[in-house]
Scaffold this motif. Structure first.
Motif, mmCIF file in Angstrom:
data_model
loop_
_atom_site.group_PDB
_atom_site.id
_atom_site.type_symbol
_atom_site.label_atom_id
_atom_site.label_comp_id
_atom_site.label_asym_id
_atom_site.label_seq_id
_atom_site.Cartn_x
_atom_site.Cartn_y
_atom_site.Cartn_z
ATOM 1 N N HIS A 109 -20.045 44.122 32.648
ATOM 2 C CA HIS A 109 -19.594 42.890 31.845
ATOM 3 C C HIS A 109 -20.320 41.791 31.885
ATOM 4 C CE1 HIS A 109 -16.983 39.799 30.684
ATOM 5 N NE2 HIS A 109 -17.050 39.412 31.863
ATOM 6 N N HIS A 149 -13.893 43.903 24.347
ATOM 7 C CA HIS A 149 -14.995 42.722 24.694
ATOM 8 C C HIS A 149 -14.379 41.411 24.211
ATOM 9 C CE1 HIS A 149 -17.828 45.982 26.015
ATOM 10 N NE2 HIS A 149 -17.048 46.869 25.011
ATOM 11 N N CYS A 163 -15.168 44.162 30.966
ATOM 12 C CA CYS A 163 -15.178 45.352 30.092
ATOM 13 C C CYS A 163 -15.938 46.358 31.151
ATOM 14 C CB CYS A 163 -15.856 45.144 28.830
ATOM 15 S SG CYS A 163 -17.636 44.457 28.958
HETATM 16 CU CU1 CUA Z 1 -18.262 43.320 27.230
HETATM 17 CU CU2 CUA Z 1 -17.280 42.148 28.887
#
Ligand code: CUA
Length: 362
Positions: free
Chosen positions: A229, A186, A225
């Motif tokens: 996300h 991330h 991610c």
């Molecule tokens: Cu956590 Cu993009």
């Protein structure tokens, strides 16, 4: 005409500085983020001047010396003066840009002498904050309802993604962030603070900030991610030192109360009541309220071999997750009491293993 386009771009860059939206960088609210913004603007204007000179000379030559004027092109070999000029001038420009840039970079990377250390951990899809040495930690969960997000998106409105627990920091304090992740990569980003660091599993990135004004500063996970996300906001709330101390004391008290709950003697009835509530909150979205599953990623719990048999294996799955399925590790997400209560509930609720009690001490 190219000059019209360039004018338009300039107008956008300048005009947006006063509007609610911006195509430019966010002006900073800390010493560091102001330095970054000023650096950005300095380099921007240097580039504009270079662009105007280079493209100006180019278009001037193309227009003034076009074929119809009947002029012959100049014809010459090497010019020492021109070569020295086009080496020295860009070099000087690069040095002029490098000096403030280096100064700012050194400042950004200097995480020494912090007054408060916070570990920031990225999860799919929420942030976890841990105040090191303070016994305070929590998840920051998205609370903006999905229906509201969809409605507003359909209407083309702007909206803010809200969380249940913002990261709370004191003003006038050097706060160091130790940034990592629990699952995938991330990135923790708060534009107004000019803090943007990748959160990488098994690796700790450092950054820091010193906020001067109390207020809410917003950001967003900025590394793709997974499916949510776009729904992983960062919300930082800067409080005055007194307000922060009061908040911290309150959180410490809550943590102490939680520990007391862990060591208390629980009865079957209490665990079942608590377990049902925790089950509905943490498990029922995937395994269904009645214990039915969504195979193959979320097997049924009702009547399952694991709930009937091996209590240790059962605890292990809830605590650590199960590789190869979508079952997450709940060991870090739930308190020991809730974990014990959930396991007790699952082992009893559908008549799998009546009377089998797991306490927080287990
Ligand atoms: Cu956590 Cu993009």
């Amino acid at each position: 005409h190219p000059r019209v386009w360039m004018g338009l771009l300039l107008w956008l860059a300048l005009g947006s500085a006063h509007a609610q939206w911006t195509v430019n960088m966010t002006p900073g609210v800390t010493d560091v983020s102001r330095s970054v913004f000023d650096l950005h603007m300095t380099i921007f204007w240097i580039c504009v001047v270079i662009g105007v000179i280079v493209f100006g000379a180019m278009f001037w030559s193309m227009i003034m010396h076009r074929r119809s004027t009947g002029q012959k092109p100049a014809h010459f070999h090497e010019s020492t003066t021109v070569e020295i000029l086009w080496t020295v001038v860009p070099l000087a420009i690069l040095v002029v840009m490098a000096i403030p840039a280096t100064k700012t970079l050194i400042e950004i990377y200097d995480t020494s002498e912090s007054e408060l250390d916070i570990q920031v951990t990225g999860y799919q899809w929420k942030w976890h904050y841990k105040y090191l040495g303070q016994d305070v930690e929590f998840f920051s969960n998205l609370t903006t309802p999905r229906s509201q997000i969809n409605n507003r998106e359909a209407k083309g409105e702007h909206y803010l993604l809200e969380v249940d627990e913002p990261l709370v920091v004191p003003v006038g304090t050097k706060v160091r962030f130790l940034i990592t992740a629990a699952d995938v990569i991330h990135s923790w980003w708060v534009p107004a603070l000019a803090v943007k660091k990748d959160a990488i599993p098994g690796f700790i990135n450092e950054s820091w900030t010193r906020i001067e004004e109390p207020g809410i500063y917003r950001g967003q996970c900025t590394e793709l991610c997974g499916k949510d996300h776009g729904f992983m906001p960062v919300v930082v709330e800067a409080k005055s030192k007194e307000d922060f101390d009061a908040w911290l004391a309150e959180r410490k008290e809550a943590a102490a109360a939680e520990r007391e709950l862990t060591s208390k003697e629980w009865t079957m009835e209490e665990l079942m009541t608590r377990g049902e509530k925790a089950y509905v909150t943490a498990c029922a979205a995937c395994h269904q309220p009645g214990g039915e599953g969504l195979p193959p990623m979320f097997p049924a719990l009702k009547g399952s071999a694991i709930a009937k048999g091996d209590a240790e294996a059962h605890i292990d799955i809830v605590y650590n997750g199960k590789p190869g399925t979508s079952m997450a590790a709940f060991g870090k997400q739930l308190s020991p009491v809730d974990l014990a209560a959930i396991i007790t509930y699952e082992r009893n609720a559908w008549g799998n293993n009546v009377g089998d009690m797991v306490t927080p001490k287990d």
